[in-house]
Design a protein around this motif. Sequence first.
Motif, PDB file in Angstrom:
ATOM      1  N   PHE A  93       0.800  -1.235   0.000  1.00 58.01           N
ATOM      2  CA  PHE A  93       0.000   0.000   0.000  1.00 58.01           C
ATOM      3  C   PHE A  93       0.831   1.282   0.000  1.00 58.01           C
ATOM      4  O   PHE A  93       0.265   2.367  -0.059  1.00 58.01           O
ATOM      5  CB  PHE A  93      -0.953   0.012   1.210  1.00 58.01           C
ATOM      6  CG  PHE A  93      -2.077  -0.968   1.058  1.00 58.01           C
ATOM      7  CD1 PHE A  93      -3.017  -0.824   0.049  1.00 58.01           C
ATOM      8  CD2 PHE A  93      -2.202  -2.053   1.903  1.00 58.01           C
ATOM      9  CE1 PHE A  93      -4.052  -1.734  -0.112  1.00 58.01           C
ATOM     10  CE2 PHE A  93      -3.229  -2.978   1.760  1.00 58.01           C
ATOM     11  CZ  PHE A  93      -4.157  -2.813   0.741  1.00 58.01           C
ATOM     12  N   TYR A 105      -7.922  -1.914 -12.936  1.00 61.62           N
ATOM     13  CA  TYR A 105      -9.292  -1.378 -12.882  1.00 61.62           C
ATOM     14  C   TYR A 105      -9.749  -0.794 -14.223  1.00 61.62           C
ATOM     15  O   TYR A 105     -10.741  -0.095 -14.280  1.00 61.62           O
ATOM     16  CB  TYR A 105      -9.401  -0.310 -11.785  1.00 61.62           C
ATOM     17  CG  TYR A 105      -9.376  -0.903 -10.388  1.00 61.62           C
ATOM     18  CD1 TYR A 105     -10.534  -1.363  -9.789  1.00 61.62           C
ATOM     19  CD2 TYR A 105      -8.194  -1.016  -9.677  1.00 61.62           C
ATOM     20  CE1 TYR A 105     -10.527  -1.915  -8.514  1.00 61.62           C
ATOM     21  CE2 TYR A 105      -8.159  -1.566  -8.404  1.00 61.62           C
ATOM     22  CZ  TYR A 105      -9.331  -2.018  -7.826  1.00 61.62           C
ATOM     23  OH  TYR A 105      -9.303  -2.565  -6.569  1.00 61.62           O
ATOM     24  N   TYR A 118     -10.079   5.768 -13.743  1.00 68.21           N
ATOM     25  CA  TYR A 118      -9.049   4.871 -14.292  1.00 68.21           C
ATOM     26  C   TYR A 118      -8.814   5.112 -15.776  1.00 68.21           C
ATOM     27  O   TYR A 118      -8.083   4.375 -16.425  1.00 68.21           O
ATOM     28  CB  TYR A 118      -9.401   3.409 -13.964  1.00 68.21           C
ATOM     29  CG  TYR A 118      -9.518   3.261 -12.469  1.00 68.21           C
ATOM     30  CD1 TYR A 118      -8.385   3.272 -11.668  1.00 68.21           C
ATOM     31  CD2 TYR A 118     -10.756   3.221 -11.841  1.00 68.21           C
ATOM     32  CE1 TYR A 118      -8.475   3.216 -10.289  1.00 68.21           C
ATOM     33  CE2 TYR A 118     -10.862   3.165 -10.457  1.00 68.21           C
ATOM     34  CZ  TYR A 118      -9.718   3.168  -9.695  1.00 68.21           C
ATOM     35  OH  TYR A 118      -9.806   3.129  -8.325  1.00 68.21           O
ATOM     36  N   LEU A 129     -10.072  11.671  -6.948  1.00 66.43           N
ATOM     37  CA  LEU A 129     -10.389  10.843  -5.774  1.00 66.43           C
ATOM     38  C   LEU A 129     -10.388  11.673  -4.494  1.00 66.43           C
ATOM     39  O   LEU A 129     -11.190  11.450  -3.588  1.00 66.43           O
ATOM     40  CB  LEU A 129      -9.404   9.673  -5.670  1.00 66.43           C
ATOM     41  CG  LEU A 129      -9.705   8.541  -6.652  1.00 66.43           C
ATOM     42  CD1 LEU A 129      -8.510   7.615  -6.818  1.00 66.43           C
ATOM     43  CD2 LEU A 129     -10.929   7.740  -6.211  1.00 66.43           C
ATOM     44  N   ALA A 288     -19.201   6.004  -7.072  1.00 63.45           N
ATOM     45  CA  ALA A 288     -19.563   5.963  -5.649  1.00 63.45           C
ATOM     46  C   ALA A 288     -20.614   4.876  -5.418  1.00 63.45           C
ATOM     47  O   ALA A 288     -20.548   4.117  -4.450  1.00 63.45           O
ATOM     48  CB  ALA A 288     -20.076   7.314  -5.191  1.00 63.45           C
ATOM     49  N   ASN A 295     -20.416  -3.544  -1.306  1.00 68.01           N
ATOM     50  CA  ASN A 295     -19.614  -3.742  -0.093  1.00 68.01           C
ATOM     51  C   ASN A 295     -20.454  -3.486   1.153  1.00 68.01           C
ATOM     52  O   ASN A 295     -20.394  -4.241   2.120  1.00 68.01           O
ATOM     53  CB  ASN A 295     -18.412  -2.796  -0.104  1.00 68.01           C
ATOM     54  CG  ASN A 295     -17.415  -3.173  -1.180  1.00 68.01           C
ATOM     55  OD1 ASN A 295     -17.235  -4.347  -1.467  1.00 68.01           O
ATOM     56  ND2 ASN A 295     -16.779  -2.183  -1.774  1.00 68.01           N
ATOM     57  N   LEU A 351     -16.020  -6.992   9.536  1.00 66.04           N
ATOM     58  CA  LEU A 351     -15.201  -6.711   8.343  1.00 66.04           C
ATOM     59  C   LEU A 351     -13.850  -7.416   8.389  1.00 66.04           C
ATOM     60  O   LEU A 351     -13.284  -7.755   7.352  1.00 66.04           O
ATOM     61  CB  LEU A 351     -14.988  -5.202   8.201  1.00 66.04           C
ATOM     62  CG  LEU A 351     -16.147  -4.471   7.532  1.00 66.04           C
ATOM     63  CD1 LEU A 351     -16.091  -2.980   7.835  1.00 66.04           C
ATOM     64  CD2 LEU A 351     -16.129  -4.695   6.030  1.00 66.04           C
ATOM     65  N   PRO A 356     -15.484  -7.886   2.025  1.00 64.50           N
ATOM     66  CA  PRO A 356     -16.114  -8.238   0.735  1.00 64.50           C
ATOM     67  C   PRO A 356     -15.106  -8.316  -0.417  1.00 64.50           C
ATOM     68  O   PRO A 356     -15.201  -9.200  -1.257  1.00 64.50           O
ATOM     69  CB  PRO A 356     -17.108  -7.097   0.500  1.00 64.50           C
ATOM     70  CG  PRO A 356     -17.265  -6.401   1.806  1.00 64.50           C
ATOM     71  CD  PRO A 356     -16.011  -6.626   2.582  1.00 64.50           C
ATOM     72  N   ARG A 362      -2.226  -5.158  -7.898  1.00 65.78           N
ATOM     73  CA  ARG A 362      -1.544  -4.063  -8.589  1.00 65.78           C
ATOM     74  C   ARG A 362      -0.627  -4.670  -9.634  1.00 65.78           C
ATOM     75  O   ARG A 362      -0.108  -5.779  -9.423  1.00 65.78           O
ATOM     76  CB  ARG A 362      -0.660  -3.249  -7.627  1.00 65.78           C
ATOM     77  CG  ARG A 362      -1.336  -2.731  -6.362  1.00 65.78           C
ATOM     78  CD  ARG A 362      -2.214  -1.531  -6.652  1.00 65.78           C
ATOM     79  NE  ARG A 362      -2.706  -0.933  -5.424  1.00 65.78           N
ATOM     80  CZ  ARG A 362      -3.913  -1.156  -4.893  1.00 65.78           C
ATOM     81  NH1 ARG A 362      -4.756  -1.980  -5.479  1.00 65.78           N
ATOM     82  NH2 ARG A 362      -4.285  -0.544  -3.779  1.00 65.78           N
ATOM     83  N   SER A 418      -9.407  -4.306   5.159  1.00 63.95           N
ATOM     84  CA  SER A 418     -10.711  -4.512   4.507  1.00 63.95           C
ATOM     85  C   SER A 418     -11.118  -3.302   3.674  1.00 63.95           C
ATOM     86  O   SER A 418     -11.936  -3.416   2.754  1.00 63.95           O
ATOM     87  CB  SER A 418     -11.783  -4.792   5.559  1.00 63.95           C
ATOM     88  OG  SER A 418     -11.454  -5.955   6.252  1.00 63.95           O
ATOM     89  N   PHE A 419     -10.557  -2.126   3.997  1.00 68.63           N
ATOM     90  CA  PHE A 419     -10.811  -0.927   3.193  1.00 68.63           C
ATOM     91  C   PHE A 419      -9.575  -0.564   2.371  1.00 68.63           C
ATOM     92  O   PHE A 419      -9.438   0.575   1.919  1.00 68.63           O
ATOM     93  CB  PHE A 419     -11.176   0.261   4.088  1.00 68.63           C
ATOM     94  CG  PHE A 419     -12.530   0.148   4.743  1.00 68.63           C
ATOM     95  CD1 PHE A 419     -13.686   0.412   4.025  1.00 68.63           C
ATOM     96  CD2 PHE A 419     -12.649  -0.231   6.063  1.00 68.63           C
ATOM     97  CE1 PHE A 419     -14.937   0.314   4.621  1.00 68.63           C
ATOM     98  CE2 PHE A 419     -13.897  -0.335   6.676  1.00 68.63           C
ATOM     99  CZ  PHE A 419     -15.044  -0.061   5.948  1.00 68.63           C
ATOM    100  N   GLY A 420      -8.656  -1.497   2.190  1.00 66.49           N
ATOM    101  CA  GLY A 420      -7.400  -1.178   1.499  1.00 66.49           C
ATOM    102  C   GLY A 420      -6.487  -0.419   2.456  1.00 66.49           C
ATOM    103  O   GLY A 420      -6.604  -0.537   3.686  1.00 66.49           O
ATOM    104  N   GLY A 432     -19.666   4.112   4.553  1.00 63.24           N
ATOM    105  CA  GLY A 432     -19.954   2.672   4.623  1.00 63.24           C
ATOM    106  C   GLY A 432     -20.377   2.289   6.031  1.00 63.24           C
ATOM    107  O   GLY A 432     -21.422   1.682   6.242  1.00 63.24           O
TER     108      GLY A 432
END
Length: 485
Positions: A93, A105, A118, A129, A288, A295, A351, A356, A362, A418-420, A432
């Motif tokens: 990350f 993506y 993307y 973003l 969005a 998720n 989570l 999910p 990458r 779980s959320f990156g 979320g």
Amino acid sequence: MSLKEKGPIHTLAPVGATVVVSALLLRRWWRSRKEPPSFQMGIPVLGPIIQFLKDPMELMRLGYKKMGGIFKVNFLAMDMVYLVGSEGQEWFFTSDKYLDQANMYKFTVPIFGPKVLYDVDYSTRTCQLRFIRERLTDSYIRSYTSTLEEEVVQFFDECWGDSGTVCIRESMQELLTRTSIRCLMGHELRIAMTSKKPEDRSIVEMLHILEKGMLPMSVFWPNAPIQRHRERDQARREIHEMIKPILDQRRKKADKTEKDFMQSVLNSTYPDGRPITDEEIVGFLIAAFFGGMHNSAITTSWSTLELFSRPELVQELLEEQRAALGSDDAPFTFDAYEKMKKLRAAVSEVLRMHAPLFLLMRTVEQDVEFKGYTIRRGSVVACSPNVSQMMDDVYPKAETFDPKRFIDGIKDEFSFISFGGGRRVCKGQEFGYLQVQCAISHMLRHYDIDCIDGVPSPTIAQDGMVIAPTQPSRVSYKRKSSVKK
Ligand code: HEM
């Protein structure tokens, strides 16, 4: 002919060739020696591929057991390097300089549209973003809360009523479709979901067609000439035509206080003053919606199953609800949401065990070193929350559902992915949580719930992109007599 007669070129050529070939072999051996160890299983070459198609997470677990936190699998034309555990995840990350997300993506470009996310260069994407993230921070989502609560209450009254049995996965999909359309895309489209002419296609049908156009093959060939892609492109054009007049009307209106993401975007410009185009707005709304709806729906389903199969926990959470909201039929507010520490910890634990998005990937843009290994340009690196968050050395007794782990929040950013993580972390994380907690809060206060099928095992959804409870995942419910309708 004697050696003398052959001349020096004839003697030197074979020696030279031997030296060159040996040097090349040595170089290849040296280079391969420094690459992450290769994981083999079953039939040579095909074994790991068969396992990947059967269960990609089991492949990762087996690889980790045998090889440790970094190993590679050869998928014919491509090497996939797996990173398991916090150290590898932190590197994953924080290595944006070498690792590219956009390639993985590209399949979203026909869905989000041109010049959006993307389809644009790194710095434009980062700017877009950041813009999306700002409109999903606390100060904005605080204003979406009453809109969200209205949808949640209406859903339970209309779809659940006093008592019954539902498949929680399907039911939460319906709920989160409604809340996501209303809070992100606006009340005009939400109303059009039910008050359209029979011959017109609704926004939900159109979004569904977009979704059906996201096939595993689309990841490698987003514009393959197939029917599902043609339908996807047609639906994308229709969605633009549907949203454009709404944007025009909202721009003309004096009142700019609609409490949704669409209005927040419309009210803003980029930090350098540049206006946001309609093309970008439509792309952001679709991004969005897709970023959040599935998720959040899956997380709400798992949360219902995990929490309501534990009566003592339900009682503890209900007491927290009463302390935060005052009474069982009080409206859900953002201030109360911020006080629901136990519910948040429980959702975080859900989570941890049931992220999910199970495979984050990458592409490697240039040769790069990690832990003494060279990861080659052109490889794909992957990590999985569902594998590493279930390891006892990261989370002791990882198989045990224990919300107390997160009662003081999430401590190590790179153990909980779980959320990156890093710069590409989920931009809708807080919204979320808000959506999931608003739905669970309503269920806790208004219904007695029984999980008929217990907590089912996880399964990869049909599109292969997310992991969800295996169906049937039925719950039966009865409205409490103590709360007003
Ligand atoms: C429980 C709910 C959610 C989960 C588990 C989740 C998970 C994730 C994950 C794992 C990523 C990172 C993907 C990667 O690194 O390749 C991500 C990115 C993203 N998510 Fe979420 N998400 C959730 C809700 C939402 C919501 C509600 C929205 C918007 C309203 C949203 C918008 C986004 C966006 C825009 C990104 C891209 C971020 C970037 O590339 O910088 N997500 N999400």
